[in-house]
Design an enzyme around this catalytic site. Structure first.
Site, PDB file in Angstrom:
ATOM      1  N   CYS A 114      -0.025  -2.860  -6.674  1.00 55.22           N
ATOM      2  CA  CYS A 114      -0.459  -2.160  -5.830  1.00 55.22           C
ATOM      3  C   CYS A 114      -0.460  -0.789  -6.233  1.00 55.22           C
ATOM      4  O   CYS A 114      -1.227   0.310  -5.660  1.00 55.22           O
ATOM      5  CB  CYS A 114      -0.165  -2.153  -4.018  1.00 55.22           C
ATOM      6  SG  CYS A 114       0.504  -3.984  -3.076  1.00 55.22           S
ATOM      7  N   HIS A 256      -1.658   4.475  -0.770  1.00 56.05           N
ATOM      8  CA  HIS A 256      -2.035   3.067  -0.786  1.00 56.05           C
ATOM      9  C   HIS A 256      -2.265   2.190   0.726  1.00 56.05           C
ATOM     10  O   HIS A 256      -1.546   2.758   1.570  1.00 56.05           O
ATOM     11  CB  HIS A 256      -1.522   2.042  -1.814  1.00 56.05           C
ATOM     12  CG  HIS A 256      -1.125   0.650  -1.070  1.00 56.05           C
ATOM     13  ND1 HIS A 256      -2.412  -0.145  -1.894  1.00 56.05           N
ATOM     14  CD2 HIS A 256      -0.311  -0.920  -1.560  1.00 56.05           C
ATOM     15  CE1 HIS A 256      -1.756  -1.394  -1.286  1.00 56.05           C
ATOM     16  NE2 HIS A 256      -0.809  -1.522  -1.177  1.00 56.05           N
ATOM     17  N   ASN A 286      -4.505  -4.700   3.653  1.00 54.21           N
ATOM     18  CA  ASN A 286      -3.893  -4.375   2.710  1.00 54.21           C
ATOM     19  C   ASN A 286      -4.652  -4.844   0.835  1.00 54.21           C
ATOM     20  O   ASN A 286      -4.591  -6.417   0.643  1.00 54.21           O
ATOM     21  CB  ASN A 286      -2.345  -4.718   2.385  1.00 54.21           C
ATOM     22  CG  ASN A 286      -1.908  -3.729   1.091  1.00 54.21           C
ATOM     23  OD1 ASN A 286      -2.766  -4.095  -0.303  1.00 54.21           O
ATOM     24  ND2 ASN A 286      -0.528  -4.288   0.861  1.00 54.21           N
TER      25      ASN A 286
END
Ligand code: UT7
Length: 331
Positions: A114, A256, A286
């Site tokens: 990520c 993020h 996500n």
């Protein structure tokens, strides 16, 4: 010789058409819209169709970014594809280069989970600052739906698929990548994994190899949560220090998109008001390396982020890895 700096002049994004809502998920695993919304802020996620590929989704986002930059794929010198879910373990960047017909570009994958987009952006800047390449396409893309255990409520409610891209260009005498910082901590590697598992196979007396495949995502959610809330403010402060800027100089914060509670906690710790915080994880979940460029692209196309605005981004995740990049958007 004039110093060459970085400007970020185009962005684009793409998400698959299929949507899975929290209510849909509650028919698959023991969960509820209420639990997912209050614990994460996620309402739905986009999932890649069976006939789509990471390379194609990446190329879709990239085409938009190149068009916004007023360039053509043939102008690209370098393509960095940040992903942990390449179509091919040997890498998908060259396939993206082919799909774009970006014939002049060299292309490679970069894996930092990520944090991948932020690491990719910073990597792009190094090639630009040294004068080696002028136009660099940075893509963050992941199809985590391929690697989620859809019977594990601890993880399957969190992730979605998507791609986002930016075009960076070398410019004389200015540098709009104002500051950055990156970190890794392999001690905490076990907190978040998409690990390889195999079985031993003897080939001949004294020669045994191991063959298998990658296993679905496992995550120690609370540990990753604590890590993010502690390390993300620190890394942003470090990047601000390197940029010789103060928190007040930030116009927009794009973290993020893992959990709205993490975003809120980091903003609070940095004393950044909610109206400067960009979030779209309610719609996408996500999306790993895609989440920052996906949110950036949406905010730019909505007219929120304007040319000249200072954007603070921070990625964090498996590795563990984390990083921040502070940049001025536009020419
Ligand atoms: O992209 C990489 C970075 N990743 C992250 O940043 C993720 C960081 N972690 C998080 O965002 C949060 O830890 C989660 C959203 C993953 C979990 O939230 P939490 O508040 O930390 O919940 P928890 O793991 O402490 O679980 C609380 C309870 C547990 O039940 P018990 O043991 O208290 O009875 C879980 O079994 O919630 C249960 N639970 C669920 N219940 C309904 C876990 N998942 C679910 C679910 N639906 N989907």
């Amino acid at each position: 010789m004039k110093a060459i700096g970085v400007s970020i002049i185009g962005c684009g994004s793409a998400a698959p058409k299929q949507v899975m809502t929290n209510d849909d998920l509650s028919l698959l695993v023991e969960t509820s819209d209420e639990w997912i919304r209050t614990r994460t802020g996620i309402r739905q996620r986009h999932l890649a169709t069976t006939d789509s590929s990471l390379s194609e989704l990446s190329a879709q986002a990239a085409r938009e970014a190149i068009a916004m930059a007023g360039l053509t794929p043939g102008d690209m010198d370098l393509i960095i594809l940040a992903t942990s879910t390449a179509d091919d373990l040997f890498g998908s960047a060259a396939k993206v280069q082919h799909l774009l017909e970006a014939e002049q570009a060299v292309a490679f994958d970069l894996t930092a989970a990520c944090s991948g987009f932020v690491f990719g952006l910073i990597t792009a800047a190094q090639f630009i600052r040294t004068g080696v390449y002028k136009n660099v396409l940075v893509i963050g893309a992941d199809l985590l739906s391929r690697w989620v255990d859809w019977s594990d409520r601890n993880t399957c409610v969190l992730f979605g698929d998507g791609a986002g891209a930016v075009v960076c260009q070398g410019i004389p005498d200015h540098d709009h990548l104002l500051g950055f910082a990156m970190y890794s901590d392999g001690k905490q590697h076990d907190a978040l994994n998409l690990g390889y598992h195999g079985t031993d196979k003897g080939l001949k007396e004294g020669v045994t190899i191991n063959q298998g495949t990658y296993q679905p995502i496992t995550m120690k959610g609370r540990d990753v949560y604590r890590f993010a809330v502690e390390k993300v403010p620190e890394v942003i402060e470090k990047a601000l220090f390197n940029a010789r800027l103060a928190t007040d100089d930030i116009d927009w914060l794009i973290l993020h998109q893992a959990n709205q509670r993490i975003i809120d906690a980091v903003a609070k710790r940095l004393k950044i008001p909610a109206q400067k915080v960009i979030a779209n994880l309610d719609k996408y979940g996500n999306t790993s390396a895609a989440s920052i460029p996906l949110a950036l692209d949406e905010a730019i196309r909505e007219g929120k982020i304007q040319s000249g605005d200072v954007v603070a981004t921070s990625g964090f995740g498996a590795g563990l890895t984390w990083g921040a990049a502070i940049f001025r958007w536009g020419v």
